[in-house]
Motif scaffolding. Structure first.
Motif, PDB file in Angstrom:
ATOM      1  N   VAL A   1      -0.879   1.246 -11.342  1.00  0.00           N
ATOM      2  CA  VAL A   1      -1.018   1.517  -9.906  1.00  0.00           C
ATOM      3  C   VAL A   1      -2.075   0.590  -9.298  1.00  0.00           C
ATOM      4  O   VAL A   1      -1.919   0.119  -8.165  1.00  0.00           O
ATOM      5  N   ASP A   2      -3.133   0.293 -10.072  1.00  0.00           N
ATOM      6  CA  ASP A   2      -4.209  -0.571  -9.556  1.00  0.00           C
ATOM      7  C   ASP A   2      -3.694  -1.930  -9.085  1.00  0.00           C
ATOM      8  O   ASP A   2      -4.210  -2.492  -8.129  1.00  0.00           O
TER       9      ASP A   2
ATOM     10  N   SER B   1      -2.627  -4.744  -2.037  1.00  0.00           N
ATOM     11  CA  SER B   1      -2.329  -4.150  -0.722  1.00  0.00           C
ATOM     12  C   SER B   1      -3.370  -4.605   0.300  1.00  0.00           C
ATOM     13  O   SER B   1      -3.286  -4.255   1.467  1.00  0.00           O
ATOM     14  N   LYS B   2      -4.354  -5.385  -0.151  1.00  0.00           N
ATOM     15  CA  LYS B   2      -5.363  -5.938   0.782  1.00  0.00           C
ATOM     16  C   LYS B   2      -5.089  -7.424   0.961  1.00  0.00           C
ATOM     17  O   LYS B   2      -5.014  -8.170  -0.019  1.00  0.00           O
TER      18      LYS B   2
ATOM     19  N   GLY C   1       0.837  -1.215   0.000  1.00  0.00           N
ATOM     20  CA  GLY C   1       0.000   0.000   0.000  1.00  0.00           C
ATOM     21  C   GLY C   1       0.865   1.255   0.000  1.00  0.00           C
ATOM     22  O   GLY C   1       0.591   2.221  -0.730  1.00  0.00           O
TER      23      GLY C   1
ATOM     24  N   ALA D   1       2.259   1.754  -3.385  1.00  0.00           N
ATOM     25  CA  ALA D   1       1.258   2.332  -4.312  1.00  0.00           C
ATOM     26  C   ALA D   1       1.192   3.849  -4.118  1.00  0.00           C
ATOM     27  O   ALA D   1       1.153   4.607  -5.098  1.00  0.00           O
ATOM     28  N   ASP D   2       1.208   4.290  -2.855  1.00  0.00           N
ATOM     29  CA  ASP D   2       1.156   5.747  -2.602  1.00  0.00           C
ATOM     30  C   ASP D   2       2.390   6.431  -3.191  1.00  0.00           C
ATOM     31  O   ASP D   2       2.294   7.476  -3.826  1.00  0.00           O
TER      32      ASP D   2
ATOM     33  N   GLU E   1       2.223   6.482  -6.971  1.00  0.00           N
ATOM     34  CA  GLU E   1       1.193   7.403  -7.465  1.00  0.00           C
ATOM     35  C   GLU E   1       1.662   8.850  -7.376  1.00  0.00           C
ATOM     36  O   GLU E   1       1.372   9.660  -8.250  1.00  0.00           O
TER      37      GLU E   1
ATOM     38  N   ARG F   1      -2.461  -1.469  -5.652  1.00  0.00           N
ATOM     39  CA  ARG F   1      -3.590  -1.252  -4.725  1.00  0.00           C
ATOM     40  C   ARG F   1      -4.308  -2.561  -4.442  1.00  0.00           C
ATOM     41  O   ARG F   1      -4.656  -2.871  -3.310  1.00  0.00           O
ATOM     42  N   TYR F   2      -4.555  -3.326  -5.514  1.00  0.00           N
ATOM     43  CA  TYR F   2      -5.335  -4.562  -5.369  1.00  0.00           C
ATOM     44  C   TYR F   2      -4.651  -5.518  -4.380  1.00  0.00           C
ATOM     45  O   TYR F   2      -5.301  -6.113  -3.525  1.00  0.00           O
TER      46      TYR F   2
END
Ligand code: NAD
Length: 486
Positions: free
Chosen positions: A112-113, A119-120, A74, A77-78, A81, A116-117
């Motif tokens: 980036v997605d 990161s969970k 996560g 990703a930040d 981005e 994000r995906y």
């Protein structure tokens, strides 16, 4: 603007250190043929050092919980981005992507997605139901229960093709890292610069050695990773020919393999389909990124009753596929990646002509600098032609008539490839019944759009294994079963 990158200090990344190489090689903008950067030329020794660094970092990285690793992803990703918008002109210069493709699909969007995906966290482990086990010479009578764990595969070498350099890498490393692996990224020689930038951002986030980046113009560095005993898994995207070499070489050290390979997508049109919708779908991919898309529907298999109207509609729509400078907002079709690839695609068109195909659209080399190929439509094709069987990876569509659903399915399956196919029919039920008979890892019905988190991969020469969604995590894991008497 592009020349700025020529003076940049491009380095590889090993064990958290940016390393200078003695040699460099030129990266050429396919749109202008200008040199836009001098990429580091890693050696076999560098590749082996990266494998050793990834191995050293493995035990502490895999010891973290998935929640902790996803937290890193996560943050990655930040960080990406906040910086990647500045990479658009670089990606455009090294790939030749049009402005729209570079802005919306190369640098943002899927790139980036993917971080994000993953990161969970996902729950990957699965309990085994208790099983009665009768007394035997091995053990007394008992109920045996257990757990099926997903353990990381280990050190993963991610070897990627040109076309979508950042997306290709992100799709591999995000699930691999979430699953507890450490990685060595080996991008394609043609467009590695944005990937080097990505590696530097990730190096600020992840512990040293978790992410390593090796760049080189020769296949040697990738091959050294395939041979290395420090590497447990190869995640490869590229041509079926190189994929086959990697499977053979990797067998010596029993590499785990994820192979995402070439495609020659069939698009079936039944006599009752919406011709304009099908033509719109074909047209949207025909010149997209100059046809350098593994999932493109490049073999149109069209019912004889609508064959001529479909050819007319494709010819008409081709007039709106503006070819030109990739930096012009109005350009839809830019260059292909290199001069040698342009020559290969041109030879491919010529082979179709020599075999008796009719050039309905395109076929000629556009008169401009850069490595351009006009969108080309070949009709009068027959199944055995080279141009029908082999992947061109350029803006070429071939069309063949069929006489009914069974014939269409036979033609579609008459290929060594099986990555992504499409069916346009008068209703979804008929399209589905055709789709499930296709030897293809993915099938889209009455649409060109993929489901971004459906399992992705190929039948036959198009690959082995699946990624995306939960399947992406499973691909980068070993299964471990633990059992005990309850
Ligand atoms: P390629 O197979 O020539 O090269 C891919 C990568 O493999 C590069 O990084 C290259 O340096 C490396 N390589 C080459 N020889 C090697 C060896 N002996 N050992 C280890 N590594 C080696 O592919 P390309 O021309 O870069 O890309 C185009 C191909 O990729 C097309 O066939 C296309 O269909 C395919 N592709 C597939 C997908 C998919 O998801 N299935 C996606 C994009 C591209």
């Amino acid at each position: 603007m592009n020349k700025v990158h020529v003076d940049e200090d491009w380095r590889i990344l090993i064990g958290g250190e940016r390393i200078s190489t003695t040699d460099h090689y030129d990266i050429v903008d396919p749109n202008t043929t200008e040199i836009i950067g001098r990429a580091p030329e890693a050696t076999v020794e560098h590749a082996l050092a990266a494998a050793a660094a990834a191995k050293e970092a493995l035990s502490s990285w895999r010891a973290l919980s998935m929640d902790q690793r996803c937290d890193y992803i996560g943050r990655a990703a930040d960080a990406i981005e906040s910086q990647c918008e500045g990479w658009v002109d670089l990606v455009q210069a090294e790939t030749g992507a049009t402005i729209k493709v570079a802005r919306t699909m190369q640098v943002a969007g899927a790139f980036v997605d993917r971080f994000r995906y993953y990161s969970k966290p996902f729950e990957m482990n699965q309990p085994l139901p208790p099983l009665y086990s009768a007394a035997s010479a091995l053990a007394p009578e008992s109920l045996i229960t257990g757990n099926v764990l997903r353990q990381p595969a280990g050190v993963v070498a991610c070897i990627t093709p040109y076309n979508f350099p950042l997306v290709n890498v992100a799709g591999k490393i995000a699930p691999a890292l979430a699953m507890g692996n450490t990685v060595i990224i080996k991008p394609a020689p043609q467009d590695p610069l944005a990937v080097i930038k990505l590696g530097e951002v990730l190096n600020e986030v992840f512990p040293p050695g978790v992410v390593n980046v090796i760049v080189g113009s020769s296949p040697e560095v990738g091959a050294a990773l395939v041979d290395s005993k420090d590497v447990n898994m190869i995640s490869f995207t590229g041509s079926s020919q190189v994929g086959a070499k990697i499977m053979e070489a990797g067998g010596k050290t029993m590499k785990r393999l994820l192979m995402e390979l070439g495609g020659k997508g069939a698009l079936i049109m039944t006599e009752d389909c919406d011709v304009q919708a099908a033509v719109g779908g074909i047209a949207s991919v025909w010149g997209f990124h100059s046809g350098q898309i593994c999932t493109a529907p490049t073999r149109v298999i069209c019912h004889r009753e609508i064959y001529e109207p479909t050819i007319e509609a494709l010819s008409a729509v081709s007039e709106f596929m503006t070819l030109g400078d990739a930096r012009e907002e109005s350009t839809l079709v830019g260059p292909v990646i290199t001069e040698s690839h342009r020559d290969r695609v041109e030879a491919f068109i010529q082979s179709g002509i020599d075999d008796g195909a009719e050039v309905v659209v395109g076929g000629d080399r556009p008169e401009r600098d850069g490595f351009f190929i006009a969108p080309t439509l070949l009709a009068g094709c027959t199944p055995e032609m080279h141009v029908v069987q082999e992947e061109a990876f350029g803006p070429i569509v071939v069309i063949m008539p069929h006489d009914g659903d069974d014939h269409a399915i036979e033609l579609a399956n008459g290929s060594d490839y099986g990555l992504f196919s499409y069916v346009y029919a008068g209703n979804t039920t008929r399209a589905y019944e055709i789709g499930e008979q296709l030897e293809s890892g993915n099938v889209a019905l009455n649409s060109i759009a993929p489901h971004m988190y459906a399992p992705f991969g190929g039948f036959k020469m198009s690959g082995v294994g699946r990624d995306r969604g939960r399947w992406g995590l499973e691909a980068y894991s070993e299964i471990q079963a633990i059992n005990w008497p309850s």
